[in-house]
Motif scaffolding. Structure first.
Motif, PDB file in Angstrom:
ATOM      1  N   MET A  42      -0.570   0.048  -5.289  1.00 20.21           N
ATOM      2  CA  MET A  42      -1.822  -0.654  -5.017  1.00 20.21           C
ATOM      3  C   MET A  42      -1.676  -2.090  -5.493  1.00 20.21           C
ATOM      4  SD  MET A  42      -5.299  -0.403  -4.321  1.00 20.21           S
ATOM      5  CE  MET A  42      -5.734   1.289  -4.514  1.00 20.21           C
ATOM      6  N   LYS A  43      -1.913  -3.024  -4.575  1.00 26.48           N
ATOM      7  CA  LYS A  43      -1.876  -4.435  -4.923  1.00 26.48           C
ATOM      8  C   LYS A  43      -3.311  -4.942  -4.990  1.00 26.48           C
ATOM      9  CE  LYS A  43       2.537  -5.495  -2.836  1.00 26.48           C
ATOM     10  NZ  LYS A  43       3.060  -4.595  -1.836  1.00 26.48           N
ATOM     11  N   VAL A  44      -3.571  -5.824  -5.936  1.00 29.32           N
ATOM     12  CA  VAL A  44      -4.869  -6.481  -6.021  1.00 29.32           C
ATOM     13  C   VAL A  44      -4.653  -7.916  -5.580  1.00 29.32           C
ATOM     14  CG1 VAL A  44      -6.792  -7.106  -7.512  1.00 29.32           C
ATOM     15  CG2 VAL A  44      -5.567  -4.987  -7.906  1.00 29.32           C
ATOM     16  N   ARG A  45      -5.356  -8.320  -4.538  1.00 31.82           N
ATOM     17  CA  ARG A  45      -5.098  -9.609  -3.908  1.00 31.82           C
ATOM     18  C   ARG A  45      -6.382 -10.386  -3.696  1.00 31.82           C
ATOM     19  NH1 ARG A  45      -0.031  -9.471  -0.174  1.00 31.82           N
ATOM     20  NH2 ARG A  45       1.355  -8.775  -1.825  1.00 31.82           N
ATOM     21  N   ALA A  46      -6.212 -11.710  -3.617  1.00 36.75           N
ATOM     22  CA  ALA A  46      -7.349 -12.552  -3.254  1.00 36.75           C
ATOM     23  C   ALA A  46      -7.610 -12.456  -1.755  1.00 36.75           C
ATOM     24  CB  ALA A  46      -7.084 -13.996  -3.655  1.00 36.75           C
ATOM     25  N   SER A  47      -6.537 -12.260  -0.976  1.00 42.79           N
ATOM     26  CA  SER A  47      -6.685 -12.131   0.471  1.00 42.79           C
ATOM     27  C   SER A  47      -5.856 -10.948   0.948  1.00 42.79           C
ATOM     28  CB  SER A  47      -6.221 -13.413   1.164  1.00 42.79           C
ATOM     29  OG  SER A  47      -6.282 -13.237   2.560  1.00 42.79           O
ATOM     30  N   PRO A  99      -2.733   5.121   6.473  1.00 44.72           N
ATOM     31  CA  PRO A  99      -2.249   6.502   6.515  1.00 44.72           C
ATOM     32  C   PRO A  99      -0.822   6.615   7.025  1.00 44.72           C
ATOM     33  CG  PRO A  99      -4.440   6.344   7.475  1.00 44.72           C
ATOM     34  CD  PRO A  99      -3.950   4.943   7.255  1.00 44.72           C
ATOM     35  N   SER A 100      -0.413   5.719   7.928  1.00 43.55           N
ATOM     36  CA  SER A 100       0.944   5.816   8.468  1.00 43.55           C
ATOM     37  C   SER A 100       1.991   5.280   7.499  1.00 43.55           C
ATOM     38  CB  SER A 100       1.043   5.069   9.799  1.00 43.55           C
ATOM     39  OG  SER A 100       0.757   3.708   9.623  1.00 43.55           O
ATOM     40  N   ASN A 101       1.597   4.403   6.579  1.00 43.10           N
ATOM     41  CA  ASN A 101       2.515   3.893   5.557  1.00 43.10           C
ATOM     42  C   ASN A 101       1.755   3.856   4.231  1.00 43.10           C
ATOM     43  OD1 ASN A 101       4.479   2.698   4.048  1.00 43.10           O
ATOM     44  ND2 ASN A 101       4.689   0.875   5.302  1.00 43.10           N
ATOM     45  N   PRO A 102       1.719   4.984   3.498  1.00 45.13           N
ATOM     46  CA  PRO A 102       0.838   5.092   2.326  1.00 45.13           C
ATOM     47  C   PRO A 102       1.158   4.126   1.188  1.00 45.13           C
ATOM     48  CG  PRO A 102       1.582   7.257   3.060  1.00 45.13           C
ATOM     49  CD  PRO A 102       2.386   6.239   3.811  1.00 45.13           C
ATOM     50  N   ARG A 103       2.303   3.487   1.210  1.00 47.15           N
ATOM     51  CA  ARG A 103       2.620   2.514   0.162  1.00 47.15           C
ATOM     52  C   ARG A 103       1.841   1.214   0.326  1.00 47.15           C
ATOM     53  NH1 ARG A 103       8.562   1.265  -0.105  1.00 47.15           N
ATOM     54  NH2 ARG A 103       7.978   0.225  -2.027  1.00 47.15           N
ATOM     55  N   MET A 104       1.369   0.962   1.544  1.00 47.84           N
ATOM     56  CA  MET A 104       0.686  -0.297   1.831  1.00 47.84           C
ATOM     57  C   MET A 104      -0.795  -0.167   1.510  1.00 47.84           C
ATOM     58  SD  MET A 104       2.715  -2.597   2.875  1.00 47.84           S
ATOM     59  CE  MET A 104       4.440  -2.672   3.319  1.00 47.84           C
ATOM     60  N   LYS A 105      -1.113  -0.204   0.230  1.00 46.31           N
ATOM     61  CA  LYS A 105      -2.505  -0.137  -0.208  1.00 46.31           C
ATOM     62  C   LYS A 105      -2.843  -1.433  -0.915  1.00 46.31           C
ATOM     63  CE  LYS A 105      -2.117   3.764  -2.621  1.00 46.31           C
ATOM     64  NZ  LYS A 105      -1.154   4.786  -2.293  1.00 46.31           N
ATOM     65  N   ALA A 106      -4.067  -1.884  -0.789  1.00 51.95           N
ATOM     66  CA  ALA A 106      -4.482  -3.092  -1.477  1.00 51.95           C
ATOM     67  C   ALA A 106      -5.978  -3.030  -1.765  1.00 51.95           C
ATOM     68  CB  ALA A 106      -4.173  -4.328  -0.658  1.00 51.95           C
ATOM     69  N   ARG A 107      -6.352  -3.829  -2.767  1.00 52.35           N
ATOM     70  CA  ARG A 107      -7.752  -3.907  -3.154  1.00 52.35           C
ATOM     71  C   ARG A 107      -8.112  -5.378  -3.303  1.00 52.35           C
ATOM     72  NH1 ARG A 107     -10.536  -4.449  -7.953  1.00 52.35           N
ATOM     73  NH2 ARG A 107      -8.950  -3.999  -9.486  1.00 52.35           N
ATOM     74  N   GLN A 108      -9.309  -5.714  -2.903  1.00 56.09           N
ATOM     75  CA  GLN A 108      -9.810  -7.070  -3.082  1.00 56.09           C
ATOM     76  C   GLN A 108     -11.143  -6.995  -3.800  1.00 56.09           C
ATOM     77  OE1 GLN A 108     -10.558  -9.145   0.550  1.00 56.09           O
ATOM     78  NE2 GLN A 108     -10.707 -11.128  -0.439  1.00 56.09           N
TER      79      GLN A 108
END
Length: 40
Positions: free
Chosen positions: A1-6, A30-39
């Motif tokens: 999980m990445k926390v990003r401004a954008s 869902p197709s690439n579960p590693r690609m998660k982010a929160r803003q």
């Protein structure tokens, strides 16, 4: 999980969904579960 401004770049990937939960914006993929982010 990445926390990003954008999170536009992660949201543009194939299969990504933008979800709003508890006042925060999440990108889940869902197709690439590693690609998660929160803003926020």
């Amino acid at each position: 999980m990445k926390v990003r401004a954008s999170i536009k770049s992660l949201a543009a990937q194939r299969g990504a969904k933008v979800v709003r939960r508890r006042g925060r914006t999440f990108v889940i993929n869902p197709s690439n579960p590693r690609m998660k982010a929160r803003q926020g």
